[in-house]
Design an enzyme around this catalytic site. Structure first.
Site, PDB file in Angstrom:
ATOM      1  N   GLU A  34      33.082  13.496 -86.015  1.00  0.00           N
ATOM      2  CA  GLU A  34      32.707  12.831 -84.782  1.00  0.00           C
ATOM      3  C   GLU A  34      31.652  11.793 -85.158  1.00  0.00           C
ATOM      4  OE1 GLU A  34      30.416  15.050 -81.923  1.00  0.00           O
ATOM      5  OE2 GLU A  34      30.930  13.677 -80.302  1.00  0.00           O
ATOM      6  N   ARG A 264      31.065  26.859 -93.764  1.00  0.00           N
ATOM      7  CA  ARG A 264      30.358  25.610 -93.995  1.00  0.00           C
ATOM      8  C   ARG A 264      29.318  25.796 -95.084  1.00  0.00           C
ATOM      9  NH1 ARG A 264      28.247  22.709 -90.191  1.00  0.00           N
ATOM     10  NH2 ARG A 264      29.267  23.560 -88.369  1.00  0.00           N
ATOM     11  N   LYS A 274      23.122  18.540 -87.798  1.00  0.00           N
ATOM     12  CA  LYS A 274      23.133  17.140 -87.396  1.00  0.00           C
ATOM     13  C   LYS A 274      22.159  16.905 -86.248  1.00  0.00           C
ATOM     14  CE  LYS A 274      27.465  14.837 -87.874  1.00  0.00           C
ATOM     15  NZ  LYS A 274      28.681  14.346 -87.200  1.00  0.00           N
TER      16      LYS A 274
END
Length: 561
Positions: A34, A264, A274
């Site tokens: 994104e 992850r 983020k």
RNA sequence: AGCCUCAUAGUGUAAUGGUAACACCCCGGAUUUUGAUUCCGUUAUUCUAGGUUCGAGCCCUAGUGAGGCUACCA
């Protein structure tokens, strides 16, 4: 690192099976960020996985990896991020070729799929507010309750959805929901929202839409539309897979992708979220997304981390479904491992102490040759100016040296790297007792020659000629990145960044180092090497490996820090 | 509390029912005109309890622990 990876991780195993059984004749993967921030080292794991699989199966016709921007939320996304992501993926060494896509280019398709679901009686427009929807969803142990609008007719829903799209409603007035199972133990299946109203400007589609699809609805459709065979995502989407499959099964899609989850990347001492990185940038705790302290790819690049080292790291950490935290030392190892064989060496003195060579006239040399790389003669030599006044590292002299300290001390000998062996004669101190100057003598005939019998000389130290040495700005790094998690810092991020982790000092360097291209800065890593700032952006600006190493605790405090 | 997922040296991963291994880190030694590199070496591992099996890290059951899930984020 060596390329011997005899064992396949579980994802590559699945893919190999799908190829041998003929389930797929080609493998299509995708990296779907994104565009709401810059890419970081965690994304590198996903990039190396998806593009890596494509590369490993390059012989299989049709195999490829797409770069797709998952831009379904106009409130968070910006074109700046799109550009930075493209730059970073390319820098990492991967190429999407013609296959650059935007989820927002599929908005019409998503819309048509929604209409299809409505027509099939599988979706309805709900007027409940977000709060009501949340309340009626139930909780982990109790089933949800149906919205009164759940049994609207197909015609009514079709009409309402058309009016949603036409902009007849305000934000939050209604949403489109899938009709699945309000009693499911999987909360994602309790009539998830498909579309919400957002009168927002989109970076790609402008003002063409005022309804935007949710991730859960859009993502499987994006994958299917692009004929992705293996949709690789992180563990937190595990519970979304049934929903992913539900949309694939109930929408008119051209292929049937399979979602597979993996863990992850977590790194010690590293803030990877983020959201938190954005906060650090927005609140001005760092100079920008490419601040060298940040674990962003652009920050690492600026710090001088080579892309191949990051790729090797991603290969080394493996791939599992286990939530683990990798020691950042492994990343540092890969960087050193990559830099060491090729990086030219230079000398520099961070904290200078002057040495006067009293008997210089006994063997006055203009300069001495130094190898650019100790293990690689092909790297050649350079001539380094030398004279009777030099700078050495303050830490390389001790008035009262402890055991196992092999450098300069009262009456001791030490080698000037590439030059003479010198012997301490005397030293001067200021009122506070700090050493200000050292008088020493060269041992003639020791340049390029072993120490004469009877002279003990176990170390070679860096030095810079006082007459021709140059001043250069040197970045001093402690270790990597941020040093604590923001969650542990209630007062914001003040304590997150160790101020000492990025300091700039003026160092004495040999001209060959100071003459590096404009914009060059040196970095002194804890592990002891210089690397060039922005070296990947500047042709001809090569990393310069290794000053002196961090000195061991065994005889005292670590040098540098 | 319910559902889903996971558990192998300090860390990260291999071992596809048949001798538990590799890398990093740490520590020690050798070489070294960078206390780097290189080379050698030491320590240390299958969460627990049952079960299946000639044989279990792997299969089954239960327990324990960790992560995820109750956005109109992705």
């Amino acid at each position: 690192m060596t390329d011997t990876a005899p064992n396949l991780d579980f994802i590559r195993e699945i893919i190999a099976d799908d190829l041998t059984t003929g389930k797929h004749s080609a493998i299509l993967t995708r990296f779907p960020p994104e565009p709401n921030g810059y890419l970081h080292i965690g994304h590198a794991k996903s990039i190396c996985l998806n593009f890596g699989i494509s590369r490993e199966n390059a012989g299989v016709t049709g195999t490829r990896c797409h770069l797709r921007f998952d831009d379904t939320n106009p409130e968070k996304e910006e074109s700046e991020y799109v550009e930075s992501i493209k730059t970073d993926v390319q820098w990492l060494g991967f190429d999407w070729g013609e296959h650059l896509y935007f989820a927002s280019d599929y908005f019409t398709f998503f819309h048509d799929c929604a209409v299809h679901l409505i027509a099939a009686g599988l979706a309805y427009v709900d007027d409940d507010s977000a709060e009501e929807i949340r309340a009626k969803r139930g909780n982990l142990t109790t089933p949800g309750t149906h919205s009164p609008r759940r049994e609207r007719t197909v015609e009514e829903n079709l009409d309402l959805f058309a009016r949603m799209r036409a902009g007849e409603f305000k934000e939050g007035e209604c949403v489109l929901r899938a009709k699945i199972d309000m009693a499911s133990s999987n909360m994602n299946l309790r009539d998830p929202v498909l579309y919400r109203i957002m009168h927002a400007h989109h970076h790609n589609t402008g003002d063409a839409w005022c309804i935007y699809p949710m991730y859960d609805f859009a993502h499987p459709l994006e994958d299917a539309l692009e004929h992705i065979t293996h949709s690789l995502c992180t563990l937190e989407f595990e519970n979304h897979r049934p929903l992913y499959d539900w949309f694939i099964d109930h929408c008119p899609v051209p292929s049937k992708p399979r979602q597979i989850e993996f863990a992850r990347l977590n790194l010690t001492y590293t803030v990877m979220s983020k959201r938190k990185l954005l906060q650090l940038v927005q609140q001005g705790h760092v100079s920008g997304w490419n601040d060298p302290r940040l674990p962003t790819l652009s920050g690492l690049r600026r710090r001088g981390y080579p892309a191949p080292a990051i790729r090797d790291f991603c290969k080394r950490i493996g791939l599992t479904k286990f939530n683990s935290t990798t020691d950042v030392a492994l990343l540092e190892f890969e960087v050193r491992d990559f830099l060491n064989p090729s990086s030219p060496r230079r000398m520099a003195v961070l904290n200078p102490l002057k040495v006067v060579l009293d008997n210089w006239s006994a063997e006055p040399l203009g300069h001495v040759p130094l190898a650019n790389h100790p293990q690689n003669p092909a790297a050649g030599d350079r001539q380094v100016a030398i004279s009777d006044e030099l700078w050495i590292e303050r830490d390389d002299f001790m008035v009262d040296p402890p055991k196992k300290f092999y450098r300069l001390g009262p009456g001791r000998h030490v080698r000037l790297r590439g030059g003479h062996i010198i012997r301490h004669v005397s030293h001067e101190t200021d009122a506070a007792g700090h050493v200000t100057l050292i008088h020493a003598e060269i041992v003639p005939g020791t340049v390029g020659a072993d120490a004469p019998a009877g002279i003990e000389c176990r170390a070679a130290i860096h030095w810079v000629d006082a007459a021709t040495g140059m001043d250069a700005q040197v970045r001093l790094y402690d270790r990597l990145f941020t040093v604590a998690d923001p969650d542990g810092a209630p007062d914001g991020f003040v304590s997150v960044l160790n101020p000492a982790s990025l300091t700039t000092v003026t160092a004495k360097v040999e001209p060959a180092l100071a003459q590096a291209p404009a914009g060059f800065a040196c970095q002194f890593e804890r592990v002891g090497y210089f690397i060039a700032d922005d070296c990947d952006h500047q042709p001809g600006c090569q990393p310069v490996f290794n000053r002196t190493v961090a000195l061991k605790d065994s005889w005292g405090k670590q040098a540098g820090r």
